[in-house]
Design an enzyme around this catalytic site. Structure first.
Site, mmCIF file in Angstrom:
data_model
loop_
_atom_site.group_PDB
_atom_site.id
_atom_site.type_symbol
_atom_site.label_atom_id
_atom_site.label_comp_id
_atom_site.label_asym_id
_atom_site.label_seq_id
_atom_site.Cartn_x
_atom_site.Cartn_y
_atom_site.Cartn_z
ATOM 1 N N GLY A 218 0.815 -1.216 0.000
ATOM 2 C CA GLY A 218 0.000 0.000 0.000
ATOM 3 C C GLY A 218 0.844 1.260 0.000
ATOM 4 N N ILE A 219 0.237 2.327 0.485
ATOM 5 C CA ILE A 219 0.874 3.639 0.468
ATOM 6 C C ILE A 219 1.380 3.957 1.878
ATOM 7 C CG2 ILE A 219 -1.222 4.945 1.057
ATOM 8 C CD1 ILE A 219 -0.436 6.871 -1.257
ATOM 9 N N GLY A 220 2.301 4.910 2.000
ATOM 10 C CA GLY A 220 2.707 5.377 3.329
ATOM 11 C C GLY A 220 4.162 5.078 3.626
ATOM 12 N N GLY A 221 4.566 5.441 4.837
ATOM 13 C CA GLY A 221 5.959 5.343 5.231
ATOM 14 C C GLY A 221 6.485 3.916 5.248
ATOM 15 N N MET A 222 5.724 2.977 5.792
ATOM 16 C CA MET A 222 6.221 1.595 5.909
ATOM 17 C C MET A 222 6.429 0.948 4.531
ATOM 18 S SD MET A 222 5.681 -1.795 5.975
ATOM 19 C CE MET A 222 3.905 -2.043 6.007
ATOM 20 N N GLU A 243 -3.759 -3.379 -5.856
ATOM 21 C CA GLU A 243 -4.875 -2.441 -6.028
ATOM 22 C C GLU A 243 -4.319 -1.048 -6.289
ATOM 23 O OE1 GLU A 243 -7.824 -2.243 -2.799
ATOM 24 O OE2 GLU A 243 -7.291 -0.136 -2.730
ATOM 25 N N VAL A 318 -5.007 -0.078 12.074
ATOM 26 C CA VAL A 318 -5.044 0.916 13.155
ATOM 27 C C VAL A 318 -4.839 0.256 14.524
ATOM 28 C CG1 VAL A 318 -6.569 2.567 14.341
ATOM 29 C CG2 VAL A 318 -6.521 2.483 11.835
#
Ligand SMILES: CC(=O)SCCNC(=O)CCNC(=O)[C@H](O)C(C)(C)COP(=O)(O)OP(=O)(O)OC[C@H]1O[C@@H](n2cnc3c(N)ncnc32)[C@H](O)[C@@H]1OP(=O)(O)O
Ligand SMILES: CCCC(=O)O
Length: 445
Positions: A218-222, A243, A318
């Site tokens: 997916g998206i984001g820092g990790m 996706e 989360v």
């Protein structure tokens, strides 16, 4: 009439095009970075003449004028299949509403008539010589949405890349009511720089990866941290089936890590359904024959993912409880994002012969008052929505390690989950597990 004459005949200003919208209509926008910015602004300008117009979108990457210009929602109600940071603020203020969905089913809500569309407004790449417009960054559920629409308006933008697709990736000039032209920059989401915790989480997942796997990240820092780790590693011949295409993949392509040669399905092609990233990523996609967009109903279908054999899915969440239930979209009743494709990929990865799914989060969360909370909770009680049920719980990851939950009894799960909790919270989690009768006195931690 040739296609250029037809284009000219249908070309109008945004103000003229949106006159087609009537009170009581449902209007759909092309989602995420394909936001039809000029049409949205022109529609918002009609707020004093319209009432009860519902607008539907997902993952807004820029301020949305039908929300901004109509704070009391006299004319417009804004509905979302999935929330970005901007959307989260609108939902917090009661100015937008989430529609629960699984992304693999989203198109069927249109085709089955559950999601009516009177006017579709979509951003596309410029027309080719045969009269076709590429959907560019957003394949998603576009075709189903357009098939359901009474009227279609195109916002043609030269910044939109031309993207090759598997099917349902373009529209013809003869199928649309109006064309407007825009040169606005597309929305961008380059993804945050990885934190030290992101890097540790990525480091915990890395030993599970090997040559020839097909990756969904997916998206984001990790994911960015993981992309960096893989780019600098010896791994080779990876595949992309995702996706969301984000900048994490750009790094991998640039490092020559993705060849798609070992994929058992769509061999030689990296597959995505929506793209959300930097302008460098959009340039990389333009006319890139190595990459193909496909509808969500195909990309996210567990039956498709099952055929990818060595499939690895890595997504964020989360919070989770000691039973292995995972919440990825709310904090209590506060809405954060959406189910999106999470359950689709967790399900599909499990179905693939050597598939693995990971759901990752930092072990703690600091609230706006600076107080630190464990993301691992004894049980969910505050309205948190379960995105992935405990029966599907995959490998859970924090900066403290990886907990594999499939097949484990409640006491084994509690032990595995507490072993990846922050050490400061482990004693109170054990106490809670004892009270909940899911702890064995003999357990280690
Ligand atoms: C994108 C893909 O991966 S494609 C397919 C899979 N889809 C999914 O997995 C959908 C569900 N998952 C997600 O949407 C994301 O992975 C998330 C939201 C769980 C994490 O994404 P991130 O970008 O790392 O989230 P981020 O850390 O910015 O937090 C988002 C918001 O949630 C809040 N939040 C996060 N964790 C908590 C928590 N434990 N308690 C309260 N609030 C929290 C943050 O404060 C932030 O709110 P803000 O914008 O008001 O500051
Ligand atoms: C942009 C991400 C959508 C999803 O979470 O599935």
């Amino acid at each position: 009439m040739n296609v250029y004459e037809e284009y000219k005949k249908k070309l109008v200003s945004a103000e003229e095009a949106v006159k087609i919208v009537k009170s009581g209509d449902w209007v759909d926008y092309s989602q995420t970075c394909s936001f039809p910015e000029d049409l949205d602004a022109a529609l918002a300008a009609r707020r004093d003449e319209l009432e009860d117009v519902n607008v539907r979108n997902a993952i807004s990457m820029k301020p949305v004028q039908v929300v901004e210009q109509d704070p009391d929602q006299k004319a417009f109600t804004y509905n979302l299949w999935h929330c970005s940071g901007i959307d989260r603020k609108y939902v917090d203020q009661g100015r937008a509403f989430y529609s629960p969905m699984l992304f693999r089913n989203c198109g069927s809500y249109y085709t089955r008539g559950y999601a009516p569309v009177n006017v579709a407004m979509i951003t596309v790449a410029p027309m080719d010589k045969n009269g076709y417009f590429s959907y560019g960054l957003t394949n998603c559920c576009m075709q189903e949405m357009l098939d359901a629409a009474d009227h279609i308006i195109l916002e043609v933008n030269p910044n939109m890349p031309f993207v090759f697709g598997m099917e349902c990736d373009h529209i013809h000039i003869s199928e649309v009511d109006y064309v407007v032209e825009s040169t606005k920059p597309l929305g961008i989401a380059p993804g945050g720089a990885p934190s030290e915790i992101d890097k540790k989480i990525a480091g915990n997942i890395f030993p599970y990866l090997y040559d020839g796997i097909t990756l969904q990240i997916g998206i984001g820092g990790m994911p960015n941290a993981l992309g960096g780790l893989i780019a600098d590693s010896d791994l080779k011949d990876l595949g992309m089936h995702t996706e969301l295409m984000s900048d994490g993949y750009l790094k991998l392509y640039q490092a020559g890590k993705i060849t798609n040669k070992k994929k058992l399905l769509n061999r030689g092609k990296g597959v995505f359904s929506i793209c959300n990233g930097s302008t460098d990523l959009y340039e990389f996609l333009d006319h890139n024959i190595d990459i193909m967009s496909a509808p969500m109903r195909y990309v996210n279908n567990p039956e498709t993912i099952r055929q990818l054999d060595h499939f690895v899915s890595i997504n964020g969440c989360v919070s989770m409880d000691l039973y292995g239930q995972v919440c990825s979209e709310t904090s209590g009743t506060r809405h954060i994002s959406g189910t999106g494709g999470q359950l689709d990929f967790v399900t599909g990865a499990y179905a693939a012969e050597h598939g693995q799914a990971f759901l990752a989060m930092s072990s703690t969360f600091k609230d706006k008052q600076g107080e630190v909370h464990s993301r691992i909770l004894p049980k969910f009680t505050a309205g948190d929505v379960i995105t992935t049920p405990r029966t599907q719980a995959p490998r859970m990851v924090t900066e403290y390690g990886v907990a594999q939950l499939s097949g484990l009894a409640t006491w084994q799960r509690a032990e595995a989950i507490i072993s990846i909790a922050h050490p400061d919270f482990r004693d109170e989690l054990i106490k809670a597990a004892e009270e909940q009768k899911i702890w064995r006195r003999s357990n280690k931690r």
